[in-house]
Scaffold this motif. Structure first.
Motif, PDB file in Angstrom:
ATOM      1  N   TYR A  69       0.801  -1.218   0.000  1.00 47.61           N
ATOM      2  CA  TYR A  69       0.000   0.000   0.000  1.00 47.61           C
ATOM      3  C   TYR A  69       0.839   1.276   0.000  1.00 47.61           C
ATOM      4  O   TYR A  69       0.300   2.371  -0.065  1.00 47.61           O
ATOM      5  N   HIS A  70       2.165   1.135   0.110  1.00 45.07           N
ATOM      6  CA  HIS A  70       3.024   2.317   0.198  1.00 45.07           C
ATOM      7  C   HIS A  70       4.257   2.155  -0.683  1.00 45.07           C
ATOM      8  O   HIS A  70       4.866   1.085  -0.711  1.00 45.07           O
ATOM      9  N   LYS A  71       4.635   3.224  -1.378  1.00 45.97           N
ATOM     10  CA  LYS A  71       5.867   3.200  -2.158  1.00 45.97           C
ATOM     11  C   LYS A  71       7.078   3.367  -1.246  1.00 45.97           C
ATOM     12  O   LYS A  71       8.142   2.792  -1.487  1.00 45.97           O
ATOM     13  N   VAL A  72       6.933   4.201  -0.229  1.00 43.29           N
ATOM     14  CA  VAL A  72       7.957   4.362   0.808  1.00 43.29           C
ATOM     15  C   VAL A  72       7.259   4.292   2.153  1.00 43.29           C
ATOM     16  O   VAL A  72       6.044   4.502   2.248  1.00 43.29           O
ATOM     17  N   LEU A  73       8.005   4.001   3.193  1.00 45.72           N
ATOM     18  CA  LEU A  73       7.415   3.853   4.513  1.00 45.72           C
ATOM     19  C   LEU A  73       7.867   4.977   5.452  1.00 45.72           C
ATOM     20  O   LEU A  73       9.062   5.181   5.665  1.00 45.72           O
ATOM     21  N   ASN A  74       6.874   5.688   5.984  1.00 46.72           N
ATOM     22  CA  ASN A  74       7.121   6.626   7.069  1.00 46.72           C
ATOM     23  C   ASN A  74       6.705   5.965   8.380  1.00 46.72           C
ATOM     24  O   ASN A  74       5.991   4.955   8.379  1.00 46.72           O
ATOM     25  N   GLU A  75       7.130   6.536   9.484  1.00 40.50           N
ATOM     26  CA  GLU A  75       6.823   5.904  10.773  1.00 40.50           C
ATOM     27  C   GLU A  75       5.325   5.717  10.968  1.00 40.50           C
ATOM     28  O   GLU A  75       4.880   4.683  11.464  1.00 40.50           O
TER      29      GLU A  75
END
Length: 240
Positions: A69-75
């Motif tokens: 569900y995400h291209k990059v991961l934030n906290e």
């Protein structure tokens, strides 16, 4: 009165706790690799979030599931890590200093003592956090952990659903298909999820009336870590 027993550092039942495992990984990473970088908003930087997603092996939040569900991961994309970060700061096992998360002496000591870290982390998380507020539910549940744990101790011995547990404490006529579903969800988030994330219970999904229901069972960690008043009333679980 709720008493948590401190397991030995090599106790096999500690492996059931996702939160403890994630805390140990985070603390040892910061101890071995150095301070963890922070964003301007004091969240962990993406490089560590990705590392955590790959190594925590958190049920429902595997690296593959998160990256779906995400291209990059934030906290904030990794709720267990976001919670853990908050807990480590609250317990003063780490601190923010000049754009980095650094271990305190206490945090460095506990990074190598799983039993002592369990005793520090899990009772605080379960008993001291306002789970309803943390989950952004408007109203706190009526009840307390002394009642919840002692009743769940009996009800979950042979397995019980979210709906069944909620009905035991509150409305026997409650159902996911009525206006009560929000209250059942609040109960699940505020009571069952902390126990599951701590590793004391585990939920098994089943299909029920067109939706996924969870049936909860105790893990071995429940029996080795908790001492409750209702223990004397327990009928041994039926094993097939």
């Amino acid at each position: 009165m709720i008493n948590f027993s401190q397991p030995s550092d090599d106790h096999p039942d500690l492996s059931y706790s996702p939160l403890l495992r994630a805390a140990l990984l985070t603390l040892t990473h910061a101890d071995d690799q150095g301070p963890i970088g922070l964003t301007k908003t004091k969240a962990f930087k993406r490089t560590f979030v990705q590392w955590a997603a790959m190594h925590f092996n958190w049920p429902g939040y595997s690296y593959e599931e998160l990256m779906r569900y995400h291209k990059v991961l934030n906290e904030y994309d990794h709720p267990p890590l976001e919670l853990l970060h908050f807990l480590l700061i609250q317990l003063k096992l780490g601190r923010h200093y000049k754009g980095e998360f650094k271990l305190t002496k206490r945090g460095r000591d506990l990074a190598h003592s799983p039993g002592a870290l369990f005793q520090e982390l899990i009772p605080f998380y379960i008993l001291k956090i306002d789970h309803a507020a943390y989950g952004r539910f408007e109203n706190a549940l009526c009840g307390n952990w002394d009642v919840w744990l002692n009743v769940i101790n009996l009800e979950v011995e042979n397995g019980a659903s979210e709906h069944k547990l909620y009905s035991t404490f509150y409305d026997d006529g409650a159902d996911w298909h009525t206006s009560e579903w929000r209250n059942i969800a609040a109960f699940s988030h505020s009571v069952l999820k902390p126990l599951e994330w701590s590793g004391l219970i585990v939920g098994q999904p089943v299909e029920e009336k067109g939706r996924t229901e969870h049936i909860y069972f105790k893990t071995p960690l429940w029996r080795s870590a908790l001492q409750l008043e209702t223990d004397i009333s327990l009928t041994p679980a039926q094993r097939h």
